[in-house]
Write an enzyme that holds these catalytic residues in place. Sequence first.
Site, PDB file in Angstrom:
ATOM      1  CG  HIS A 223      37.867  35.839  44.828  1.00  8.75           C
ATOM      2  ND1 HIS A 223      38.905  35.008  44.538  1.00  8.75           N
ATOM      3  CD2 HIS A 223      38.603  36.404  45.969  1.00  8.75           C
ATOM      4  CE1 HIS A 223      39.699  34.768  45.924  1.00  8.75           C
ATOM      5  NE2 HIS A 223      38.685  36.037  46.478  1.00  8.75           N
ATOM      6  CG  HIS A 262      44.603  31.387  38.605  1.00  8.07           C
ATOM      7  ND1 HIS A 262      46.011  31.727  39.379  1.00  8.07           N
ATOM      8  CD2 HIS A 262      44.093  31.197  39.741  1.00  8.07           C
ATOM      9  CE1 HIS A 262      45.430  31.644  41.052  1.00  8.07           C
ATOM     10  NE2 HIS A 262      44.477  31.554  40.902  1.00  8.07           N
ATOM     11  CG  ASP A 313      35.851  29.147  40.916  1.00 14.01           C
ATOM     12  OD1 ASP A 313      35.281  28.945  42.336  1.00 14.01           O
ATOM     13  OD2 ASP A 313      37.023  30.195  40.612  1.00 14.01           O
TER      14      ASP A 313
HETATM   15  N1  COA Z   1      37.996  34.417  29.340  1.00 13.00           N
HETATM   16  C1  COA Z   1      38.108  34.720  28.452  1.00 13.00           C
HETATM   17  N2  COA Z   1      39.231  35.659  28.081  1.00 13.00           N
HETATM   18  C2  COA Z   1      39.769  35.868  29.459  1.00 13.00           C
HETATM   19  C3  COA Z   1      39.926  34.819  30.219  1.00 13.00           C
HETATM   20  C4  COA Z   1      38.446  34.216  30.498  1.00 13.00           C
HETATM   21  N3  COA Z   1      38.214  33.637  31.292  1.00 13.00           N
HETATM   22  N4  COA Z   1      40.972  35.631  31.549  1.00 13.00           N
HETATM   23  C5  COA Z   1      41.752  35.974  30.782  1.00 13.00           C
HETATM   24  N5  COA Z   1      41.445  36.433  29.739  1.00 13.00           N
HETATM   25  C6  COA Z   1      41.876  37.003  28.443  1.00 13.00           C
HETATM   26  C7  COA Z   1      41.491  38.503  28.756  1.00 13.00           C
HETATM   27  O1  COA Z   1      40.455  39.308  27.989  1.00 13.00           O
HETATM   28  C8  COA Z   1      43.119  39.208  28.323  1.00 13.00           C
HETATM   29  O2  COA Z   1      43.312  38.957  27.525  1.00 13.00           O
HETATM   30  P1  COA Z   1      44.086  40.842  26.045  1.00 13.00           P
HETATM   31  O3  COA Z   1      45.042  40.687  26.993  1.00 13.00           O
HETATM   32  O4  COA Z   1      44.061  40.061  24.775  1.00 13.00           O
HETATM   33  O5  COA Z   1      42.585  41.672  26.754  1.00 13.00           O
HETATM   34  C9  COA Z   1      43.910  37.874  28.832  1.00 13.00           C
HETATM   35  O6  COA Z   1      43.494  36.682  29.471  1.00 13.00           O
HETATM   36  C10 COA Z   1      44.477  38.291  30.413  1.00 13.00           C
HETATM   37  O7  COA Z   1      43.682  38.673  31.266  1.00 13.00           O
HETATM   38  P2  COA Z   1      43.570  39.321  32.355  1.00 13.00           P
HETATM   39  O8  COA Z   1      42.050  39.946  32.957  1.00 13.00           O
HETATM   40  O9  COA Z   1      44.343  40.640  32.091  1.00 13.00           O
HETATM   41  O10 COA Z   1      44.076  38.554  33.752  1.00 13.00           O
HETATM   42  P3  COA Z   1      44.000  38.773  35.250  1.00 13.00           P
HETATM   43  O11 COA Z   1      45.217  38.272  35.417  1.00 13.00           O
HETATM   44  O12 COA Z   1      43.751  40.285  35.091  1.00 13.00           O
HETATM   45  O13 COA Z   1      42.996  38.096  35.408  1.00 13.00           O
HETATM   46  C11 COA Z   1      41.059  36.469  36.228  1.00 13.00           C
HETATM   47  C12 COA Z   1      42.497  36.878  36.567  1.00 13.00           C
HETATM   48  C13 COA Z   1      41.088  35.284  37.301  1.00 13.00           C
HETATM   49  C14 COA Z   1      40.658  37.448  36.890  1.00 13.00           C
HETATM   50  C15 COA Z   1      40.839  35.643  35.110  1.00 13.00           C
HETATM   51  O14 COA Z   1      41.291  35.552  34.245  1.00 13.00           O
HETATM   52  C16 COA Z   1      38.916  35.410  34.664  1.00 13.00           C
HETATM   53  O15 COA Z   1      38.317  36.922  34.592  1.00 13.00           O
HETATM   54  N6  COA Z   1      38.310  34.585  34.343  1.00 13.00           N
HETATM   55  C17 COA Z   1      37.244  34.709  34.910  1.00 13.00           C
HETATM   56  C18 COA Z   1      37.188  34.240  36.029  1.00 13.00           C
HETATM   57  C19 COA Z   1      37.361  33.268  37.254  1.00 13.00           C
HETATM   58  O16 COA Z   1      36.715  32.280  36.877  1.00 13.00           O
HETATM   59  N7  COA Z   1      37.472  33.130  38.479  1.00 13.00           N
HETATM   60  C20 COA Z   1      38.438  32.209  39.073  1.00 13.00           C
HETATM   61  C21 COA Z   1      39.494  32.526  39.313  1.00 13.00           C
HETATM   62  S1  COA Z   1      40.156  31.202  40.326  1.00 13.00           S
END
Ligand code: COA
Length: 376
Positions: A223, A262, A313
């Site tokens: 987050h 996201h 971010d």
């Molecule tokens: N880097 C690499 N792969 C990513 C990714 C990232 N930042 N964000 C998502 N993915 C990939 C996942 O590995 C997953 O791939 P798969 O289906 O092959 O396993 C797919 O995209 C879906 O990801 P998931 O973690 O299930 O999505 P989510 O909706 O639960 O997560 C976030 C959303 C924001 C937590 C996630 O995108 C993330 O961890 N981002 C990095 C942290 C970040 O920048 N957070 C700030 C958000 S404003």
Amino acid sequence: MSSEAKGGLEDVVVSTSDICFIDGREGRLVYRGYDVNDLVEHSSFEEVVYLLWHGSLPSRKELDAHVKALTATATRKLPPGLLALLRALPKKTTPMEVLRTGVSALSAFDPDATDNSREATARKAVRLTAQMPTLVAAWERIRRGKPLVAPNPKLSLAANCLAMLRGGRPTPLEVKTFDVALILHADHEFNASTFAARVTAATMSDLHSAITSAIGALKGPLHGGANEQVMRMVEEIKSPARAEAWIRKALADKARVMGFGHRVYRVEDPRAKHLRRLATELGRQAGNTSYVEILNTVARVVTEDKHIYPNVDLYSGAAYKSMGIPTDQFTPIFAISRVAGWAAHVMEQHANNRLIRPRAEYTGPTHATYVPIDRR
Ligand code: COA
């Protein structure tokens, strides 16, 4: 888990709300009906705070009164007891731990602490929004052994926060960038920290408790903590020339790249472009564009390769770093802004409250036979 539930409450609508609308496919973010792009162009953080709390834009008279309340030294300054508490903390305490502890402790000094009426919560929201920048800046000065900088009632929240953090006067571009960053982070529908605030508020707990819960949720790297992790990545990459090889290797190693992806947006986060532009301008002003160049290369490769797009971010840290703000203060700055949204959500929750208490689909045993300890 039932077959239709995707985990993480994805796509689950838990409540109605009039505060914030996100169109994840179009990449639109709207506060109380107003597109955030328009607010960035025409508004100020103080006016956006009014909009979030009251539901409409203020008249000139209303805005003047609101700004006066938010900027008054009496509202901004910290009680001496709180400063004594900060001084007693180990210097290694991270700014987010200090903020979580400080906001919780501020309730002990607040005259409305236990009053959950709309009027009292609104007064507490003004105080917390005014006090949080002072708290963040005070810890920065205390941990570096520097004298505190007193709040200046003539300065906007953005300008005053920069002045208290660093000393001296910020440049107009720095103030503009900081103000835009505050506008962009002010609310985001039912994100994890806001939901945490609403869950706490829904037990009919008070504003300080709800915001302490929210700060705890914001702290995590998935987050608000992501902006700090992005800068750690940039520092590891070191130079624009190394960026492409570094990010290709990270993706090959299946790393999660901070600042991308996201839960709601399926296109680039509409907030990212403003921060990219301002970080680029600030980098030019500071004579160092390498952070933005590294991030642009990383963004190109991640977008091409994974079809995952920059979020809020990715570029905020590059802008803050160009202003000389330490990396571990990036997430507290996020909180200084998001407190506006958290408070709006707490007031909305209290106005039409029902306890938030979901269920779990139990997957453990149901008829285990108790075995006395000496027979296990
Ligand atoms: N880097 C690499 N792969 C990513 C990714 C990232 N930042 N964000 C998502 N993915 C990939 C996942 O590995 C997953 O791939 P798969 O289906 O092959 O396993 C797919 O995209 C879906 O990801 P998931 O973690 O299930 O999505 P989510 O909706 O639960 O997560 C976030 C959303 C924001 C937590 C996630 O995108 C993330 O961890 N981002 C990095 C942290 C970040 O920048 N957070 C700030 C958000 S404003």
